[in-house]
Design a protein around this motif. Structure first.
Motif, PDB file in Angstrom:
ATOM      1  N   GLY A  88      42.039  31.466  53.642  1.00  0.00           N
ATOM      2  CA  GLY A  88      43.420  31.158  53.299  1.00  0.00           C
ATOM      3  C   GLY A  88      44.372  30.974  54.458  1.00  0.00           C
ATOM      4  O   GLY A  88      45.577  30.831  54.251  1.00  0.00           O
ATOM      5  N   ALA A 100      41.168  33.650  47.032  1.00  0.00           N
ATOM      6  CA  ALA A 100      40.806  32.379  47.656  1.00  0.00           C
ATOM      7  C   ALA A 100      39.321  32.418  48.007  1.00  0.00           C
ATOM      8  O   ALA A 100      38.733  33.497  48.141  1.00  0.00           O
ATOM      9  CB  ALA A 100      41.644  32.143  48.924  1.00  0.00           C
ATOM     10  N   PRO A 117      37.115  32.532  44.172  1.00  0.00           N
ATOM     11  CA  PRO A 117      38.270  33.252  43.626  1.00  0.00           C
ATOM     12  C   PRO A 117      37.981  33.785  42.223  1.00  0.00           C
ATOM     13  O   PRO A 117      37.199  33.197  41.470  1.00  0.00           O
ATOM     14  CB  PRO A 117      39.367  32.179  43.597  1.00  0.00           C
ATOM     15  CG  PRO A 117      38.931  31.150  44.579  1.00  0.00           C
ATOM     16  CD  PRO A 117      37.441  31.149  44.569  1.00  0.00           C
TER      17      PRO A 117
END
Length: 692
Positions: free
Chosen positions: A167, A330, A441
């Motif tokens: 991320g 993520a 995720p």
């Protein structure tokens, strides 16, 4: 719309985590364009701007990275509270090429400039050490906010201070701002940087965030599709379909230093422009049943919840030691391979294989290779080297013979072949390759997941913040456990039960206490809860009687649906929104409250928390009971296993709380009629299947 990247050249084949762009005109998006590096992207953008200016058309040019940093950074870096001065500073100091850039060194330089300790930038993603840029959060000093005001309101965003790891957008911001500064220099006076400048020039640069229309993006992304390509097409198309007045309201923002995300606060309008058929966000009738529906089958009720609820929790980055049980926000990408280099799986002697059938003698090379202390030279052909378990294999070694199979003496090692090339070794990356996505995720992180993440070089991970769920008991007859109960009063068994269940579900329980049968007091308590939690479970007051104030208040707010679910035990389940917060009005009876929580609230809360819809697992076992069930309702019986058979509690009365403690799970009887005899198969859902 441009999906930007701070990484290196990604090659000729279109792939994810690269630069993608898409042009949309009159509401129609052209085919997305793959741009393998920033040089090509800058050329493509400059040509697009030149063509549009020459044709006399206006251009809204969106990028998916922050246009500014948290307040105070611009002045600290440049001496002026001007975000465009930061753009110029980045363009002057950033060294960039398709092969790489100096973003990590630049982050370290800024950290050293701004203070004595490391910070605000963090996560050195290179193998070498960088002065001023820590690998993790230890010792970090950040004089600025972690996020901008816009990022605090938008789900799925990441901090601009993180330079590497899952991320990370720090490199995107640095390279992106330098690009925007150069484009403004190429076309003097033609490009407006919104919201720092009025959007009245031929070309307007705007910051976008595709997650604002994530529902549309997910619906359009099929097997084999590249999500980045789908995102730029969806966002470009949505922006080009907006009515001028709607776009004007989106652009009417005051954010002089930090910048803003176009469309933030107008998600419904943006979603409608992206896809008129897309599921809308939560609204007052999000629990509404189809017209004409009265008694609702359990499966239909579950399907409605699954289709209409979406995640409401935002992301945060945590060190691995604090991430157990959290929901991954993520994808996690391996920073390096595991194993990072070929190594030996045993203690023994390594050489260049294979070894032929029969006796083998090899002279020993001086030295050895051990875990953490690799051999520094090259093992000559025809010689062997002492190697210990986990040691990196040096050049000249690809095969290992076990200690137990050799004789050693006079500078030689002897053993019997044959031995295949690669025996007793591990290949580099045979477990995980560098750059491989190892976790997706929505996963709830386990100890094994944390070990895997650590093994591929990550010290932090992006997770969703815990879903905060309030529990509220209602009724004049309720008193606190251990207090003195008067005539007609009962102890509050529901609240402690529900709070404990929520803790086992992996959400953050919040005790909202109890309120009497007073509508104003209940309204005040719900108002306070709306600013503290993201969902509420109430028990009692959810039916349609004079003192059922939960359902009455939700009805007043225009946000009540009373689901008459074909379920036993259970009465109508009141569902609604209070100031945008989902409220699950559970029956006051503890047995019915527990069953409704397990069957309906638990999977719904999983969606709100970002972990997805969770079906409990079940096993089929022989019945140790007899029962005749009428058709029409699904029934859940308190049950336990003994000698592999399901026993049920002696009474089906939903007031028998002792049956919950006695039971180890539930026997589920389907909606139709059935006569069960001992030995017949029944479906058993252990409480452990619900996380209890």
């Amino acid at each position: 719309m441009v999906d930007w990247s701070g990484g290196n050249d990604t090659g000729s084949a279109p792939r994810k985590d690269a630069i993608w762009a898409c042009v949309a005109r009159e509401g129609e998006a052209e085919a997305p364009v793959y741009l393998r590096n920033r040089d090509l992207a800058e050329t493509w953008l400059a040509e697009l701007i030149a063509d549009e200016l020459a044709a006399g058309r206006r251009l809204c040019l969106g990028f998916d990275f922050p246009f500014g940093y948290p307040a105070g950074f611009a002045r600290a870096l440049t001496g002026r509270a001007d975000p465009l001065a930061v753009w110029a500073w980045m363009a002057e100091h950033l060294e960039d090429s398709p092969a790489g850039n100096n973003r990590f060194d630049l982050a370290g330089q800024i950290n050293r400039t701004l203070g004595d300790g490391p910070g605000p930038f963090w996560f050195n993603g290179l193998k070498r050490e960088i002065d001023g840029l820590p690998r993790g959060l230890d010792g970090r000093v950040n004089p600025f906010a972690e996020r901008r005001a816009a990022e605090a309101q938008a789900s799925g965003t990441f901090t601009c201070w993180q330079m590497g790891g899952a991320g990370a957008v720090g490199g995107q911001v640095m390279t992106g701002l330098a690009l925007l500064h150069r484009l403004r220099g190429r076309f003097p006076g033609q490009l407006a940087a919104w919201p720092f400048e009025p959007a009245d020039r031929p070309v307007v640069l705007v910051e976008t965030w595709p997650t604002l229309i994530d529902t549309v993006v997910r619906a359009r992304t099929g097997p084999g599709d590249i999500r980045d390509a789908v995102q730029v097409s969806a966002v470009a198309g949505a922006l080009s379909r907006l009515e001028p007045a709607t776009l004007g309201r989106m652009l009417d923002v005051t954010a002089p230093e930090e910048g803003w995300i176009l469309g933030l606060g107008h998600e419904a309008a943006l979603m409608a422009a992206a896809d008129p058929l897309a599921p809308p966000p939560l609204r007052n009738d999000c629990f509404a049943l189809p017209a004409g529906v009265d008694w609702t089958p359990v499966d239909a009720a579950l399907a409605l919840l699954r289709d209409r609820l979406t995640p409401v929790t935002g992301p945060e980055t945590l060190p691995l030691g604090a991430a157990l049980g959290r929901v991954l926000a993520a994808p996690v990408t391996a920073l390096r391979a595991n194993p990072p280099q070929p190594n030996t799986a045993v203690d023994g002697y390594g050489f260049a294989g294979p070894a032929p059938d029969g006796p083998v003698r090899l002279p020993l090379c001086e030295g050895r290779s051990a875990a953490g202390a690799p051999f520094g030279g090259v093992v000559p052909a025809g010689q062997a080297l002492r190697v210990l378990t986990g040691a990196a294999l040096p050049e000249g070694v690809d095969t290992v013979v076990l200690d137990e199979d050799v004789s050693v003496g006079r500078g030689q090692v002897a053993f019997h072949g044959p031995l295949k090339r690669g025996a007793n070794t591990r290949r580099a990356g045979e477990d995980v390759a560098e750059g491989e996505v190892i976790l997706q995720p929505g996963r709830v992180l386990t100890p094994a997941d944390l070990a895997l993440i650590a093994a591929v070089g990550l010290g932090e991970v992006a997770v969703r913040r815990p879903l905060k769920v309030g529990v509220l008991s209602t009724g004049d007859e309720i008193v606190e456990p251990g207090a003195e109960a008067g005539p007609g009063q009962i102890f509050d068994a529901n609240r402690v039960m529900l709070l404990s269940m929520l803790a086992r579900f992996g959400v953050a329980p919040v005790d909202l206490g109890r309120v009497p049968d007073d509508r104003d007091a209940l309204r005040e308590r719900l108002d306070g809860a709306a600013g503290e939690v993201q969902a509420v479970l109430t028990s009692g007051g959810a039916s349609a009687g004079d003192e059922d104030h939960v359902s009455a208040l939700l009805r007043e707010a225009g946000a009540l649906q009373e689901w008459r679910i074909a379920l036993k035990p259970g009465r109508p389940l009141a569902l609604g929104l209070w100031q945008g917060v989902p409220v699950f009005g559970l029956p006051g009876n503890p047995v019915a409250a527990m069953v409704c929580t397990l069957i309906f609230a638990r999977p719904a809360l999983g969606l709100l928390a970002g972990r997805g819809w969770q079906e409990p697992w079940a096993i089929e076992v022989p019945a140790a009971f007899a029962k005749r069930k009428k058709p029409g309702r699904r029934e859940y019986l308190r049950a336990r296993l003994r000698d592999g058979r399901a026993e049920v509690f002696k009474s089906e009365g939903s007031g028998r709380i002792s049956g919950l403690s006695w039971a180890e799970g539930l026997v589920e009887l389907a909606d139709g009629g059935r006569e069960i005899r001992p030995g017949d198969p029944v479906r058993f859902l252990p409480f452990s299947a619900f996380g209890l």
